[in-house]
Scaffold this motif. Structure first.
Motif, mmCIF file in Angstrom:
data_model
loop_
_atom_site.group_PDB
_atom_site.id
_atom_site.type_symbol
_atom_site.label_atom_id
_atom_site.label_comp_id
_atom_site.label_asym_id
_atom_site.label_seq_id
_atom_site.Cartn_x
_atom_site.Cartn_y
_atom_site.Cartn_z
ATOM 1 N N ASN A 133 0.797 -1.226 0.000
ATOM 2 C CA ASN A 133 0.000 0.000 0.000
ATOM 3 C C ASN A 133 0.829 1.275 0.000
ATOM 4 O O ASN A 133 0.289 2.372 -0.050
ATOM 5 C CB ASN A 133 -0.937 0.024 1.205
ATOM 6 N N ILE A 134 2.144 1.136 0.095
ATOM 7 C CA ILE A 134 2.953 2.351 0.169
ATOM 8 C C ILE A 134 4.322 2.069 -0.433
ATOM 9 O O ILE A 134 4.859 0.974 -0.288
ATOM 10 C CB ILE A 134 3.070 2.821 1.638
ATOM 11 N N GLY B 349 -7.312 0.713 -13.926
ATOM 12 C CA GLY B 349 -6.102 1.277 -13.330
ATOM 13 C C GLY B 349 -5.697 0.629 -12.015
ATOM 14 O O GLY B 349 -4.515 0.614 -11.681
ATOM 15 N N TYR B 350 -6.653 0.138 -11.263
ATOM 16 C CA TYR B 350 -6.362 -0.590 -10.028
ATOM 17 C C TYR B 350 -7.202 -1.847 -9.995
ATOM 18 O O TYR B 350 -8.321 -1.854 -10.486
ATOM 19 C CB TYR B 350 -6.697 0.243 -8.784
ATOM 20 N N GLY B 351 -6.656 -2.895 -9.382
ATOM 21 C CA GLY B 351 -7.438 -4.093 -9.174
ATOM 22 C C GLY B 351 -8.267 -3.960 -7.906
ATOM 23 O O GLY B 351 -8.255 -2.934 -7.234
ATOM 24 N N PHE B 352 -8.987 -5.020 -7.575
ATOM 25 C CA PHE B 352 -9.747 -5.039 -6.320
ATOM 26 C C PHE B 352 -8.831 -5.341 -5.133
ATOM 27 O O PHE B 352 -9.233 -5.224 -3.987
ATOM 28 C CB PHE B 352 -10.863 -6.084 -6.383
ATOM 29 N N THR B 353 -7.610 -5.789 -5.425
ATOM 30 C CA THR B 353 -6.627 -6.002 -4.356
ATOM 31 C C THR B 353 -5.326 -5.344 -4.776
ATOM 32 O O THR B 353 -5.102 -5.059 -5.944
ATOM 33 C CB THR B 353 -6.320 -7.503 -4.134
ATOM 34 N N ARG B 354 -4.464 -5.126 -3.819
ATOM 35 C CA ARG B 354 -3.120 -4.633 -4.072
ATOM 36 C C ARG B 354 -2.114 -5.497 -3.337
ATOM 37 O O ARG B 354 -2.266 -5.661 -2.138
ATOM 38 C CB ARG B 354 -3.002 -3.190 -3.589
ATOM 39 N N PRO B 355 -1.109 -6.055 -3.991
ATOM 40 C CA PRO B 355 -0.975 -6.061 -5.445
ATOM 41 C C PRO B 355 -2.091 -6.886 -6.083
ATOM 42 O O PRO B 355 -2.720 -7.689 -5.406
ATOM 43 C CB PRO B 355 0.384 -6.707 -5.684
ATOM 44 N N PRO B 413 -6.733 6.304 -4.655
ATOM 45 C CA PRO B 413 -5.954 5.116 -4.281
ATOM 46 C C PRO B 413 -4.445 5.357 -4.237
ATOM 47 O O PRO B 413 -3.726 4.563 -3.638
ATOM 48 C CB PRO B 413 -6.319 4.091 -5.367
ATOM 49 N N SER B 414 -3.959 6.452 -4.833
ATOM 50 C CA SER B 414 -2.521 6.695 -4.744
ATOM 51 C C SER B 414 -2.127 7.048 -3.318
ATOM 52 O O SER B 414 -0.955 7.068 -2.971
ATOM 53 C CB SER B 414 -2.099 7.807 -5.714
ATOM 54 N N LEU B 415 -3.114 7.320 -2.471
ATOM 55 C CA LEU B 415 -2.822 7.572 -1.063
ATOM 56 C C LEU B 415 -2.816 6.291 -0.234
ATOM 57 O O LEU B 415 -2.681 6.339 0.979
ATOM 58 C CB LEU B 415 -3.856 8.535 -0.466
ATOM 59 N N GLY B 416 -3.021 5.164 -0.881
ATOM 60 C CA GLY B 416 -3.009 3.905 -0.143
ATOM 61 C C GLY B 416 -4.400 3.428 0.257
ATOM 62 O O GLY B 416 -4.549 2.364 0.830
ATOM 63 N N GLN B 420 -12.337 3.188 -5.002
ATOM 64 C CA GLN B 420 -13.797 3.070 -5.111
ATOM 65 C C GLN B 420 -14.268 3.328 -6.542
ATOM 66 O O GLN B 420 -15.454 3.210 -6.822
ATOM 67 C CB GLN B 420 -14.478 4.041 -4.137
ATOM 68 N N PHE B 421 -13.365 3.716 -7.428
ATOM 69 C CA PHE B 421 -13.676 3.894 -8.853
ATOM 70 C C PHE B 421 -14.798 4.904 -9.077
ATOM 71 O O PHE B 421 -15.608 4.751 -9.968
ATOM 72 C CB PHE B 421 -14.018 2.537 -9.503
ATOM 73 N N SER B 422 -14.845 5.957 -8.251
ATOM 74 C CA SER B 422 -15.892 6.969 -8.408
ATOM 75 C C SER B 422 -15.493 8.022 -9.431
ATOM 76 O O SER B 422 -16.290 8.889 -9.768
ATOM 77 C CB SER B 422 -16.190 7.636 -7.062
ATOM 78 N N HIS B 423 -14.266 8.027 -9.874
ATOM 79 C CA HIS B 423 -13.859 8.767 -11.063
ATOM 80 C C HIS B 423 -12.778 7.922 -11.722
ATOM 81 O O HIS B 423 -12.190 7.047 -11.096
ATOM 82 C CB HIS B 423 -13.345 10.174 -10.723
ATOM 83 N N PHE B 424 -12.512 8.199 -12.997
ATOM 84 C CA PHE B 424 -11.516 7.398 -13.704
ATOM 85 C C PHE B 424 -10.130 7.841 -13.252
ATOM 86 O O PHE B 424 -9.869 9.034 -13.117
ATOM 87 C CB PHE B 424 -11.698 7.598 -15.213
#
Lengths: 425, 572
Positions: A133-134, B349-355, B413-416, B420-424
């Motif tokens: 996450n970071i 751009g992001y999955g439902f999990t990270r990674p 999501p770049s903040l960790g 929520q995919f509320s904007h692209f």
């Protein structure tokens, strides 16, 4: 219009240009009226501040064969220890470095947990274990970020990685990313083949499009792109680029460092530090010796390392740079004391060594020790956090420094490690 | 080398492909009852219905979380920008001016019509297959796969296999089965060629196939096991024993080096299965040994992640371990979730999990129920990947604008935070997307298709940094840093694109009998899918003055600026 991201004013003609540019009404006409060269004659500014050179041994070197020999033990291997100019013995195949050991210190009590290449590389570079996450900033990003705070004279990137990828800037952002060059200092795609004036006009046009897009508020990637453009423009118009011209060095200097990729890389690192770059990393790969380790070390890796690192220490001292420059030698981990069935050693993070020098570090000694076979640290063990903390201290960076990660979480510099005991007089 | 690109006649050899599929996959054809409905027809039929149930499923799941988090989704993206987005995501390049115009002129359900066209029309078939083959090659063999002298991988072979697979819309489970069970040679044109062998060829010999183990479980199941090779992982339910049980499935498999005649230079590889006697030398009970950290030696037999054991016999004629593994893998729900998560991340751009390839129970997805139900839907649709692509590209979150406003700015999501995919979420093009886009707008080079392919590979390889470790770790410098910016400023490709040779792209714009401002408009439409603003028109006429009225030079300058902009390189 946001002109704040246009190139930093640093000489008459550009400053002149900027003043016009910032007057909104005259912005376009000023750009096209300007005929002077943008290649300004920046005064030669020598950095007063400190710098660091990281010699990164990619693959995980067998420190038991280099810095912490166990002659006679079943794990010892064939190499013999020799005396050095310091109060410490090292491998017989490092004779040049042996004469520089009064300027270096071996930390023999590293004990880490990451024995996978990618994880180990990340951990040793950042002081943090990988976390999905970071993204944490690496040595080069942290140190250049801290040392560049009051530094406006540097036009080339403050974090340069020679012959390898290093690790990224994490949450500090792409403008602190490593600038990768090969060991001959060649930088691709540098020549524009345009007049300065036309280049400036293109940049100006580009800036109008960039600003329009940033104003649409579509996310930070748009702003990051703009920052990197500014740095790129600084770079291609800078006189300081001659620091990369390692070919212009006299033959004697090339001979001192050895005619190898790593040798040229170390020579380039010295030039860059002299030009004011606060952090340079030089990579030497080929240490992942799962097979025939001792032949490889004796015939290839150690001679290349010995001459280049030995030459670097001699050169830094002769030029009076050693007091200001911290030298760090490390890989992602050590290698197993047990020699495997293929006459190799495998990954081992539990007990291994790193080497430090310069920057006021107490040198000529070995800190910490491992047991008779090198299988465990028997003194206080140290981690990546502790090593990074000690390096920051040597560079005069406050250990109270805390970064804000993007989500506002406070992150201690160097993972909040402790100082390696005995490393400062 | 295999030719490729527009004009390639893939797809003509359906019969051979079908025969190959049946030979490789009697298991499939017989046991699995895969209904080989012509998928294109199916996609068309569904698309003409008013609502697609899977799209509703996505929309409802996202909406309920927007409500729960107090987020207002962004309005839909402007049509032209959305058209650029979907071209880049589905076929790997920006649309041409004509394609954008055609889209905007469509009076029907233009977004749905465009998706159907990109997925199914012959016009786009080659580009579609190339795009997805490139993505999957990078995934399966890495960006540097096949570049090393000691490598048995044939990039051309991997690409060929994947192109054929995507061109024929091979069901995903069939593709996975083939990749795992393939035997034959890696290089096109050699006897017994089977491009699918390239996935495993470099992964089975070293260190008893540990790389085959960790890659297979990570790529297809989303289970990260590499650390448990050496020790029980503290944050992971996997234990060391499970790693080696999984590894035991690969022990019959060997990669044989094939040399250039008369030399010791590796030409290609051949993947075979051979009898495995076991580390204990008892083929009927072919066991493997591994060492725990405390030095104790332990035994493992092939056992799948869900605990299913297979026969321990090491004779290939009795138990083909890879084949058994592939069968078990196809029964796993992790297979479904992993491909859905991968595809979702590709488009959003992001999955439902990270990674995105870590689906273990320790890693809770942002939308767990949606991930599960999309997985089931895909399974029930015979693993038709084009269907999945359609569901995602027609879903609400994919329609949204990338403009951030006060009602959804906390969704970052770049903040960790969990997305929520509320904007692209905007993201940089891949190196491959950039290349194909530049080729479209003036960066094409002369020469045969083969030369163009080599040029593309050479161009792409400049960004790959291999770490030279046994695991084949690599990084890319195509990451928005200074070297990339320099490449766009001055690189050969960018120079080609911004130089006005007589019949090149810029030359055509110049020859267009229109006013200067209309030419400027053409450049903005082609590069950024929009008209220039007043500021931009102003600076363009300043450029024209600065170039002493030489239109072509002003256009070169302007085009250079367009191609170097954040707006060009970002997928919005």
């Amino acid at each position: 219009m946001h002109w704040s991201l246009m190139p930093t004013p640093r000489g008459m003609s550009r400053r002149h240009f900027m003043q016009h540019a910032m007057g909104a009404a005259s912005m376009a006409s000023a750009a096209f009226a300007m005929g002077n060269s943008v290649r300004v004659h920046a005064q030669e500014l020598k950095r007063q501040g400190k710098a660091a050179i990281l010699l990164w041994m990619s693959g995980g070197p067998a420190t038991i064969d280099l810095w912490d020999l166990k002659p006679g033990a079943p794990t010892g291997g064939p190499f013999r220890p020799i005396n050095t100019s310091g109060d410490v013995q090292i491998c017989e195949h490092l004779p040049t470095i042996a004469k520089q050991m009064h300027n270096l210190t071996v930390v023999r009590s590293m004990s880490t947990r990451e024995a996978d290449h990618a994880r180990g590389r990340y951990y040793m570079h950042t002081g943090y274990v990988p976390n999905p996450n970071i993204e944490h900033p690496s040595y080069g990003a942290v140190i250049s970020h801290e040392l560049m705070r009051d530094e406006f004279s540097l036009e080339i990137p403050p974090f340069i990685s020679i012959g390898g990828a290093s690790e990224g800037p994490g949450f500090l952002g792409m403008s602190w990313a490593p600038f990768n060059v090969s060991s001959d200092g060649q930088i691709r795609n540098l020549e524009m083949g345009l007049s300065d004036q036309r280049l400036m006009q293109r940049m100006f046009t580009l800036q109008v499009i960039e600003n329009g897009f940033v104003a649409q508020n579509r996310g930070s990637a748009a702003v990051d792109h703009q920052k990197v453009l500014k740095k790129t423009f600084d770079l291609i118009t800078s006189q300081q680029m001659k620091a990369f011209d390692v070919k212009s060095e006299p033959d004697s200097a090339k001979a001192l460092y050895g005619d190898t990729g790593f040798g040229r890389g170390c020579l380039l690192a010295r030039r860059l530090v002299e030009a004011g770059v606060p952090f340079v990393e030089v990579e030497l790969g080929g240490w992942d010796n799962h097979q025939n380790i001792h032949t490889t070390l004796q015939n290839q890796k150690l001679p290349e390392l010995d001459q280049a690192m030995g030459g670097l220490m001699i050169d830094l001292e002769q030029r009076g740079l050693l007091e200001k420059t911290v030298v760090i030698w490390m890989g992602e981990f050590g290698r197993t004391p047990t020699i495997n069935g293929n006459a190799g050693r495998d990954h081992w993070a539990k007990s291994w060594s790193v080497v430090l020098g310069g920057g006021g570090i107490r040198t000529g000694i070995a800190i910490g020790e491992t047991d008779d076979e090198g299988r465990a640290v028997v003194s206080t063990p140290y981690t990546a956090e502790d090593l990074m903390t000690s390096v920051c201290k040597a560079l005069g960076i406050s250990l109270e420094t805390t970064f804000q990660s993007k989500n506002g979480r406070p992150m201690k510099i160097a993972g909040g490690g402790k100082l390696i005991e005995g490393i400062f007089a | 080398m295999e030719s490729w690109g527009v004009g390639e006649t893939w797809g003509v050899d359906h019969q051979r492909l079908a025969r190959g599929a049946i030979r490789n996959l009697s298991y499939f054809a017989l046991a699995c009852l895969v209904v080989l409905t012509p998928p294109l027809v199916a996609a068309d039929r569904r698309a003409t219905q008013n609502t697609i149930p899977q799209v509703e499923l996505i929309n409802n799941a996202l909406q309920s979380q927007w409500d729960a988090y107090g987020l207002t989704p962004a309005p839909d993206e402007e049509d032209q920008k959305w058209c650029r987005r979907v071209f880049l995501d589905l076929i790997g390049r920006i649309p041409s001016r004509g394609e954008t115009q055609e889209f905007v002129a469509d009076k029907g359900d233009r977004r749905r019509n465009l998706v159907v066209r990109l997925l199914n029309d012959d016009e786009y078939a080659a580009e579609f297959a190339n795009h997805w083959a490139t993505i999957w090659s990078n995934l399966l063999i890495g960006r540097s796969g096949g570049n090393d002298r000691n490598s048995m991988v044939s990039r051309a072979g991997m690409n060929k296999y994947l192109r054929d697979s995507f061109a024929t819309n091979k069901p995903y489970n069939q593709m996975v089965f083939e990749l795992l069970t393939a035997s034959g040679t890696t290089e096109p044109g050699t006897d017994d060629f089977n491009g699918a062998t390239n996935f495993l060829i470099d992964k089975v010999n070293m260190e008893n196939g540990t790389l085959a183990t960790s890659s297979t479980s990570r790529i297809f199941l989303g289970l990260q096991v590499q650390c448990t090779q050496c020790h029980n992982h503290p944050f992971n339910e996997w234990k060391q024993q499970k790693f080696w049980e999984f590894n035991a499935f690969f022990r019959q498999t060997r990669a044989l080096r094939r040399f250039v005649p008369g030399t010791r230079e590796i030409a290609y590889g051949q993947l075979i299965d051979q009898d495995f006697a076991g580390d204990g030398g008892q083929p009927q009970e072919a066991e493997i040994y591994y060492e725990e950290r405390n030095g104790l030696t332990r035994i493992a037999y092939p056992v799948f992640v869900d605990g299913t054991e297979i026969g321990r016999n090491g004779y290939v004629g009795e138990v083909n371990r890879r084949r058994e593994l592939a069968k078990l893998l196809l029964t796993s729900e992790y297979l479904d979730r992993m491909i859905v998560n991968r595809m979702w991340a590709h488009f959003l751009g992001y999955g439902f999990t990270r990674p995105l390839d870590d689906l273990g129970p320790h890693n809770t997805p942002s939308h767990p129920e949606l991930l599960n139900s999309l997985g089931s839907e895909l399974r029930n649709s015979s693993y038709d990947l084009r269907m999945l692509m359609m569901w995602i590209t027609l879903s609400k979150p994919y329609q949204l604008s990338s403009r951030i406003n006060s009602k959804n700015e906390s969704d970052d999501p770049s903040l960790g935070e969990a997305p929520q995919f509320s904007h692209f979420y905007i993201r940089q093009m891949s190196a491959e997307q950039l290349y194909q886009s530049l080729v479209l707008v003036g960066g094409e080079m002369d020469g045969s298709l083969e030369q163009q392919q080599q040029e593309r590979d050479r161009w792409l390889s400049q960004f790959v940094v291999a770490f030279g470790t046994d695991e084949g770790d690599e990084a890319t410098t195509f990451n928005g840093s200074i070297p990339q910016a320099l490449m766009m400023f001055n690189g050969e490709l960018a120079r080609r694109a911004t130089r006005s040779s007589g019949n090149g792209w810029l030359g055509q714009v110049l020859a267009n009998p229109t006013s200067f401002s209309e030419k400027v408009n053409l450049l903005f439409q082609a590069g950024l899918s929009r008209s220039p603003t007043r500021d931009e028109l102003g600076i363009a006429s300043n450029l024209l003055r600065a170039r002493d009225g030489k239109v072509i030079e002003a256009l070169e300058d302007l085009w250079w600026a367009v191609l170097n902009s954040n707006e060009f390189i970002l997928v919005q």
